[in-house]
Design a protein around this motif. Sequence first.
Motif, PDB file in Angstrom:
ATOM      1  N   LEU A  85       7.265   9.398  -0.623  1.00 48.81           N
ATOM      2  CA  LEU A  85       6.293   8.316  -0.736  1.00 48.81           C
ATOM      3  C   LEU A  85       6.690   7.176   0.193  1.00 48.81           C
ATOM      4  N   SER A  86       5.681   6.527   0.709  1.00 49.62           N
ATOM      5  CA  SER A  86       5.894   5.345   1.535  1.00 49.62           C
ATOM      6  C   SER A  86       5.145   4.171   0.931  1.00 49.62           C
ATOM      7  N   CYS A  87       5.671   3.001   1.158  1.00 48.89           N
ATOM      8  CA  CYS A  87       5.012   1.771   0.711  1.00 48.89           C
ATOM      9  C   CYS A  87       5.146   0.773   1.845  1.00 48.89           C
ATOM     10  N   VAL A  96       0.855  -1.188   0.000  1.00 44.02           N
ATOM     11  CA  VAL A  96       0.000   0.000   0.000  1.00 44.02           C
ATOM     12  C   VAL A  96       0.894   1.241   0.000  1.00 44.02           C
ATOM     13  N   GLU A  97       0.750   2.070  -1.036  1.00 37.11           N
ATOM     14  CA  GLU A  97       1.523   3.308  -1.133  1.00 37.11           C
ATOM     15  C   GLU A  97       0.759   4.467  -0.499  1.00 37.11           C
ATOM     16  N   SER A  98       1.506   5.450  -0.063  1.00 41.03           N
ATOM     17  CA  SER A  98       0.921   6.688   0.457  1.00 41.03           C
ATOM     18  C   SER A  98       1.925   7.816   0.265  1.00 41.03           C
ATOM     19  N   GLY A  99       1.435   9.050   0.418  1.00 39.08           N
ATOM     20  CA  GLY A  99       2.325  10.197   0.388  1.00 39.08           C
ATOM     21  C   GLY A  99       2.285  11.021  -0.882  1.00 39.08           C
ATOM     22  N   THR A 107       0.029   5.698  -6.198  1.00 37.65           N
ATOM     23  CA  THR A 107      -0.309   6.983  -5.599  1.00 37.65           C
ATOM     24  C   THR A 107       0.072   8.086  -6.588  1.00 37.65           C
ATOM     25  N   THR A 119       8.523  -1.267   5.428  1.00 35.92           N
ATOM     26  CA  THR A 119       8.218  -0.073   4.646  1.00 35.92           C
ATOM     27  C   THR A 119       9.413   0.321   3.785  1.00 35.92           C
TER      28      THR A 119
END
Length: 123
Positions: A20-22, A5-8, A117, A78
């Motif tokens: 970005l984080s994964c 799941v990616e975010s940022g 993302t 992560t």
Amino acid sequence: QVQLVESGGGLVQAGGSLRLSCTASGRTFSSYTMGWFRQAPGKEREFVGAVSWRGSSTYYADSVKGRFTISRDNAKKTVYLQMNSLKPEDTAVHYCAAGWSDRATTWSEYNSWGQGTQVTVSS
């Protein structure tokens, strides 16, 4: 396989930065090479960079070398993509991926993908 799941992602002005984080689920995250890819509208998915399973080796596409940095925290499952000096041409959906191959730079070498993302860089 792992679930990613990616975010940022977000909107940033040219010259700005994003991280970005994964985050992965599953027990074998630390065994995987982790890569980042991106895909702009109407273009093929392209390799951005990757980090080895121990985090000791990183490699990047020429287009981002010197601006982007990949790191990982296996305890947190992560991987990160620090993006500096962003340009409008960096605008794309960014994906993280997990694979078994060492120094994997093509999408076919990765077997687990996040949902992506969006990163948008305004001029």
